[in-house]
Design a protein around this motif. Sequence first.
Motif, PDB file in Angstrom:
ATOM      1  N   LEU A  85     -32.126 -14.641   4.479  1.00 40.13           N
ATOM      2  CA  LEU A  85     -33.143 -15.410   3.852  1.00 40.13           C
ATOM      3  C   LEU A  85     -33.650 -16.510   4.756  1.00 40.13           C
ATOM      4  N   ASP A  86     -35.040 -16.793   4.577  1.00 35.60           N
ATOM      5  CA  ASP A  86     -35.351 -18.000   5.143  1.00 35.60           C
ATOM      6  C   ASP A  86     -34.741 -19.099   5.228  1.00 35.60           C
ATOM      7  N   PRO A  87     -34.359 -19.907   6.460  1.00 35.43           N
ATOM      8  CA  PRO A  87     -33.509 -21.296   6.501  1.00 35.43           C
ATOM      9  C   PRO A  87     -34.223 -22.377   5.415  1.00 35.43           C
ATOM     10  N   GLN A  88     -35.711 -22.184   5.525  1.00 38.11           N
ATOM     11  CA  GLN A  88     -36.088 -23.300   4.289  1.00 38.11           C
ATOM     12  C   GLN A  88     -35.776 -23.218   2.893  1.00 38.11           C
ATOM     13  N   THR A  89     -35.547 -22.104   2.445  1.00 40.35           N
ATOM     14  CA  THR A  89     -34.996 -21.645   1.045  1.00 40.35           C
ATOM     15  C   THR A  89     -33.731 -22.276   0.940  1.00 40.35           C
ATOM     16  N   TRP A  90     -32.988 -21.946   1.832  1.00 41.49           N
ATOM     17  CA  TRP A  90     -31.743 -22.615   1.893  1.00 41.49           C
ATOM     18  C   TRP A  90     -31.461 -24.103   1.863  1.00 41.49           C
ATOM     19  N   GLN A  91     -32.463 -24.613   2.534  1.00 41.70           N
ATOM     20  CA  GLN A  91     -32.417 -26.111   2.802  1.00 41.70           C
ATOM     21  C   GLN A  91     -32.811 -26.704   1.356  1.00 41.70           C
ATOM     22  N   GLN A  92     -33.510 -26.187   0.501  1.00 40.56           N
ATOM     23  CA  GLN A  92     -33.978 -26.479  -0.896  1.00 40.56           C
ATOM     24  C   GLN A  92     -32.861 -26.727  -1.658  1.00 40.56           C
ATOM     25  N   VAL A  93     -31.738 -25.703  -1.260  1.00 48.02           N
ATOM     26  CA  VAL A  93     -30.576 -25.760  -2.224  1.00 48.02           C
ATOM     27  C   VAL A  93     -29.638 -26.887  -1.782  1.00 48.02           C
ATOM     28  N   LEU A  94     -29.611 -26.990  -0.543  1.00 44.41           N
ATOM     29  CA  LEU A  94     -28.758 -28.033   0.273  1.00 44.41           C
ATOM     30  C   LEU A  94     -29.022 -29.444  -0.180  1.00 44.41           C
ATOM     31  N   ASP A  95     -30.648 -29.479  -0.239  1.00 43.44           N
ATOM     32  CA  ASP A  95     -31.188 -30.852  -0.349  1.00 43.44           C
ATOM     33  C   ASP A  95     -31.121 -31.351  -2.051  1.00 43.44           C
ATOM     34  N   GLY A  96     -30.309 -30.680  -2.739  1.00 42.16           N
ATOM     35  CA  GLY A  96     -30.060 -30.976  -4.154  1.00 42.16           C
ATOM     36  C   GLY A  96     -29.036 -31.946  -4.384  1.00 42.16           C
ATOM     37  N   GLY A  97     -28.328 -32.303  -3.215  1.00 40.41           N
ATOM     38  CA  GLY A  97     -27.190 -33.222  -3.632  1.00 40.41           C
ATOM     39  C   GLY A  97     -26.640 -33.767  -2.368  1.00 40.41           C
ATOM     40  N   PRO A  98     -25.800 -34.806  -2.206  1.00 39.30           N
ATOM     41  CA  PRO A  98     -25.165 -35.342  -0.975  1.00 39.30           C
ATOM     42  C   PRO A  98     -24.187 -34.751  -0.160  1.00 39.30           C
ATOM     43  N   LEU A  99     -23.578 -33.575  -0.841  1.00 39.87           N
ATOM     44  CA  LEU A  99     -22.368 -32.763  -0.287  1.00 39.87           C
ATOM     45  C   LEU A  99     -22.802 -32.213   1.201  1.00 39.87           C
ATOM     46  N   ALA A 100     -24.023 -31.791   1.491  1.00 39.78           N
ATOM     47  CA  ALA A 100     -24.521 -31.322   2.402  1.00 39.78           C
ATOM     48  C   ALA A 100     -24.421 -32.112   3.964  1.00 39.78           C
ATOM     49  N   ALA A 101     -24.686 -33.191   3.563  1.00 39.51           N
ATOM     50  CA  ALA A 101     -24.454 -34.236   4.711  1.00 39.51           C
ATOM     51  C   ALA A 101     -23.232 -34.539   5.062  1.00 39.51           C
ATOM     52  N   LEU A 102     -22.265 -34.303   4.239  1.00 39.14           N
ATOM     53  CA  LEU A 102     -20.769 -34.256   4.709  1.00 39.14           C
ATOM     54  C   LEU A 102     -20.180 -33.124   5.283  1.00 39.14           C
ATOM     55  N   LEU A 103     -20.730 -31.910   5.425  1.00 42.71           N
ATOM     56  CA  LEU A 103     -19.997 -30.780   5.916  1.00 42.71           C
ATOM     57  C   LEU A 103     -19.823 -31.083   7.496  1.00 42.71           C
ATOM     58  N   GLU A 104     -18.240 -30.769   7.626  1.00 43.29           N
ATOM     59  CA  GLU A 104     -18.032 -30.656   9.133  1.00 43.29           C
ATOM     60  C   GLU A 104     -18.420 -29.287   9.572  1.00 43.29           C
ATOM     61  N   PRO A 105     -18.873 -29.142  10.942  1.00 43.94           N
ATOM     62  CA  PRO A 105     -19.309 -27.958  11.220  1.00 43.94           C
ATOM     63  C   PRO A 105     -18.214 -27.064  11.502  1.00 43.94           C
ATOM     64  N   ASP A 106     -18.276 -25.664  11.225  1.00 47.80           N
ATOM     65  CA  ASP A 106     -17.243 -24.639  11.420  1.00 47.80           C
ATOM     66  C   ASP A 106     -16.085 -24.548  10.433  1.00 47.80           C
ATOM     67  N   THR A 107     -15.771 -25.615   9.831  1.00 46.70           N
ATOM     68  CA  THR A 107     -14.745 -25.817   9.257  1.00 46.70           C
ATOM     69  C   THR A 107     -14.559 -25.995   7.800  1.00 46.70           C
ATOM     70  N   GLU A 108     -15.788 -26.644   7.188  1.00 50.23           N
ATOM     71  CA  GLU A 108     -16.184 -26.871   5.996  1.00 50.23           C
ATOM     72  C   GLU A 108     -17.315 -26.160   5.415  1.00 50.23           C
ATOM     73  N   ALA A 109     -17.199 -25.687   4.073  1.00 45.33           N
ATOM     74  CA  ALA A 109     -18.384 -25.032   3.630  1.00 45.33           C
ATOM     75  C   ALA A 109     -18.948 -25.687   2.321  1.00 45.33           C
ATOM     76  N   LEU A 110     -20.170 -25.663   1.854  1.00 41.46           N
ATOM     77  CA  LEU A 110     -20.781 -25.735   0.701  1.00 41.46           C
ATOM     78  C   LEU A 110     -20.739 -24.608  -0.250  1.00 41.46           C
ATOM     79  N   LEU A 111     -19.817 -24.811  -1.149  1.00 35.85           N
ATOM     80  CA  LEU A 111     -19.642 -23.422  -2.276  1.00 35.85           C
ATOM     81  C   LEU A 111     -20.439 -23.641  -3.331  1.00 35.85           C
ATOM     82  N   VAL A 112     -21.290 -22.886  -3.678  1.00 40.01           N
ATOM     83  CA  VAL A 112     -22.234 -22.706  -5.014  1.00 40.01           C
ATOM     84  C   VAL A 112     -21.784 -21.595  -5.944  1.00 40.01           C
TER      85      VAL A 112
END
Length: 177
Positions: A85-112
Motif C-alpha cells: 500500500l501507498d506509504p501515505q496511507t500507512w502514515q495516516q495510521v501512524l499519525d494517530g498517536g505518539p508511539l510511532a515517534a518512539l520506534l527504534e529502527p529495525d528492532t521495534e514495531a508498531l503492532l495494531v
Amino acid sequence: MGVARAGRLWVWAGGGGRECPRGARPAATGGAPDRYLTDPDHRLDAGVWERLQIPVGVAFFFRNAALDRLVALYPSPAGATESELDPQTWQQVLDGGPLAALLEPDTEALLVHRWEGRSGCYLVPIDVCYELVGRMRMLWQGFDGGAEARAALGAFFDDVQRRARPVAAATPAGDRS
C-alpha cells in the motif's frame, strides 16, 4: 547462540532457523529491546482500516534502516506478508498517536489490532511480531484460521496487553532502565 546473514535478514542460529531483522541481532545490540508500550487513546476506525487493505485484523510496522522506509507486514498462513500500500496511507495510521515517534529502527514495531469494532496499538520488540507470525502460520486451518489459531491470537494479545505500559508513563527511547 550465533547469527548468520541470509540476504536482508539475519537468522538466529540455534533458534530453529528463526529470522530476525538486521538491527535485532544480538551481536549488534546486546539483545533485542524489551519495551512494551500502549496508546490507550489511539483509535483506528473501520474506514481507516479499510483503506489499509489488510485482509486480517493485525498488522505491524517498522522502520527498515537499510531500505530507509517504513515496512508494513501482516501475519498470513504463508508467513509475514508485506503490504504494498501507498506509504501515505500507512502514515495516516501512524499519525494517530505518539508511539510511532518512539520506534527504534529495525528492532521495534508498531503492532495494531482490530477486533469486534475495537482497536489496540502497541509498541513492541519486533521479534514478538515475528513470533506471532510463526504461531499463526503453524496453527492456521481453513479459511478463517480455525479455533486454535483464534485462541492463540487472543492469548498473544492478552499477554501483550498485560506487559504494555501506557505511553504517558513510558521512558523515552534510548532509556532502557
